[in-house]
Design an enzyme around this catalytic site. Structure first.
Site, PDB file in Angstrom:
ATOM      1  N   PHE A  25      22.519 -14.704  22.474  1.00  0.00           N
ATOM      2  CA  PHE A  25      21.477 -13.933  23.159  1.00  0.00           C
ATOM      3  C   PHE A  25      22.113 -12.654  23.724  1.00  0.00           C
ATOM      4  CE2 PHE A  25      17.979 -12.935  25.834  1.00  0.00           C
ATOM      5  CZ  PHE A  25      16.904 -13.703  25.418  1.00  0.00           C
ATOM      6  N   VAL A  84      22.859 -12.226  31.045  1.00  0.00           N
ATOM      7  CA  VAL A  84      21.503 -12.572  31.457  1.00  0.00           C
ATOM      8  C   VAL A  84      20.927 -11.327  32.133  1.00  0.00           C
ATOM      9  CG1 VAL A  84      20.067 -14.236  32.666  1.00  0.00           C
ATOM     10  CG2 VAL A  84      22.306 -14.943  31.812  1.00  0.00           C
ATOM     11  N   THR A  89      13.812 -11.092  30.884  1.00  0.00           N
ATOM     12  CA  THR A  89      13.362 -12.471  31.033  1.00  0.00           C
ATOM     13  C   THR A  89      12.649 -12.731  32.350  1.00  0.00           C
ATOM     14  OG1 THR A  89      14.045 -14.760  31.233  1.00  0.00           O
ATOM     15  CG2 THR A  89      15.682 -13.117  31.824  1.00  0.00           C
ATOM     16  N   HIS A  91      12.361 -15.692  33.452  1.00  0.00           N
ATOM     17  CA  HIS A  91      13.039 -16.812  34.116  1.00  0.00           C
ATOM     18  C   HIS A  91      14.510 -16.493  34.408  1.00  0.00           C
ATOM     19  CE1 HIS A  91      13.432 -17.620  29.813  1.00  0.00           C
ATOM     20  NE2 HIS A  91      14.325 -18.552  30.019  1.00  0.00           N
TER      21      HIS A  91
HETATM   22  N1  INI Z   1      19.860 -16.345  27.487  1.00  0.00           N
HETATM   23  C1  INI Z   1      20.826 -15.464  27.760  1.00  0.00           C
HETATM   24  O1  INI Z   1      21.997 -15.734  27.480  1.00  0.00           O
HETATM   25  N2  INI Z   1      20.530 -14.274  28.345  1.00  0.00           N
HETATM   26  C2  INI Z   1      19.247 -13.941  28.687  1.00  0.00           C
HETATM   27  O2  INI Z   1      19.039 -12.819  29.217  1.00  0.00           O
HETATM   28  C3  INI Z   1      18.203 -14.849  28.384  1.00  0.00           C
HETATM   29  N3  INI Z   1      16.847 -14.515  28.636  1.00  0.00           N
HETATM   30  O3  INI Z   1      16.548 -13.332  28.839  1.00  0.00           O
HETATM   31  O4  INI Z   1      15.965 -15.367  28.632  1.00  0.00           O
HETATM   32  C4  INI Z   1      18.537 -16.081  27.794  1.00  0.00           C
HETATM   33  N4  INI Z   1      17.595 -16.995  27.511  1.00  0.00           N
HETATM   34  C5  INI Z   1      17.805 -18.104  26.621  1.00  0.00           C
HETATM   35  C6  INI Z   1      18.338 -19.312  27.349  1.00  0.00           C
HETATM   36  O5  INI Z   1      19.693 -19.118  27.714  1.00  0.00           O
HETATM   37  C7  INI Z   1      18.265 -20.528  26.428  1.00  0.00           C
HETATM   38  O6  INI Z   1      19.010 -20.299  25.257  1.00  0.00           O
HETATM   39  C8  INI Z   1      16.819 -20.865  26.032  1.00  0.00           C
HETATM   40  O7  INI Z   1      16.012 -20.986  27.185  1.00  0.00           O
HETATM   41  C9  INI Z   1      16.773 -22.184  25.237  1.00  0.00           C
HETATM   42  O8  INI Z   1      17.287 -23.268  26.004  1.00  0.00           O
END
Ligand code: INI
Length: 156
Positions: A25, A84, A89, A91
């Site tokens: 991500f 993140v 996001t 969340h």
């Molecule tokens: N994961 C990240 O590493 N960075 C982010 O900014 C992010 N956002 O924006 O949502 C993010 N979401 C995915 C999360 O880590 C999980 O992979 C997903 O929820 C599935 O479990």
């Protein structure tokens, strides 16, 4: 200081085995953190042959994967890298705090030094700043902190 017993870690990565756990991500950012971490370890005497890069989907998956790597006993240290970004996001707060808590718990439960190189920023620009531009490279910092912890713990 003179007469004060001081424990300090040297920054020699020779012979140490590192796992680098990195989220896909925001890979535009995370790839730069990986480059920084690898470059730091190699510049400090570590070998590419002793590095293992583990790609995972997102930061939320980091604690569990890191726990299994730590428990394997195969690594002297683990460097966790991700980004993140609040703007991306709804969340954000949930993901950011769970990941930080989870990794801290793994570190204390397993006694394996773990570097926290997960950017938590309000927007993409702040992430770019910390991924190899004017704010330095948090991947480098996380690798350096992991190495220093390994060498300090060896002496305690
Ligand atoms: N994961 C990240 O590493 N960075 C982010 O900014 C992010 N956002 O924006 O949502 C993010 N979401 C995915 C999360 O880590 C999980 O992979 C997903 O929820 C599935 O479990």
């Amino acid at each position: 200081m003179h007469h004060i017993k001081t424990i300090e870690g040297n920054l020699d990565a020779k012979g140490l085995k590192f796992a680098i756990v990195a989220a896909r991500f925001n890979d535009f950012i995370v790839d730069r953190l990986i480059n920084g971490a690898v470059d730091y370890i190699v510049r400090n005497g570590g070998s590419r042959d002793d590095l293992t890069i583990v790609r995972i989907s997102g930061a939320f998956e980091m604690p569990l994967v890191t726990k299994k790597l730590a428990r394997s006993g195969a690594y002297d240290g683990i460097v966790c890298l991700g980004a993140v970004i609040r703007g991306a996001t709804p969340h954000f707060d949930f993901v950011a705090s769970e990941v930080a808590k989870g990794i801290a718990q793994v570190c204390l439960d397993t006694d394996v030094p773990i570097g926290f190189g997960i950017l938590t920023t309000d927007n993409l620009e702040q992430a770019i700043e910390r991924a190899g531009s004017k704010g330095g490279n948090k991947g480098v910092d996380a690798a350096a902190a992991t190495l220093e912890s390994i060498r300090v713990l060896e002496q305690i």
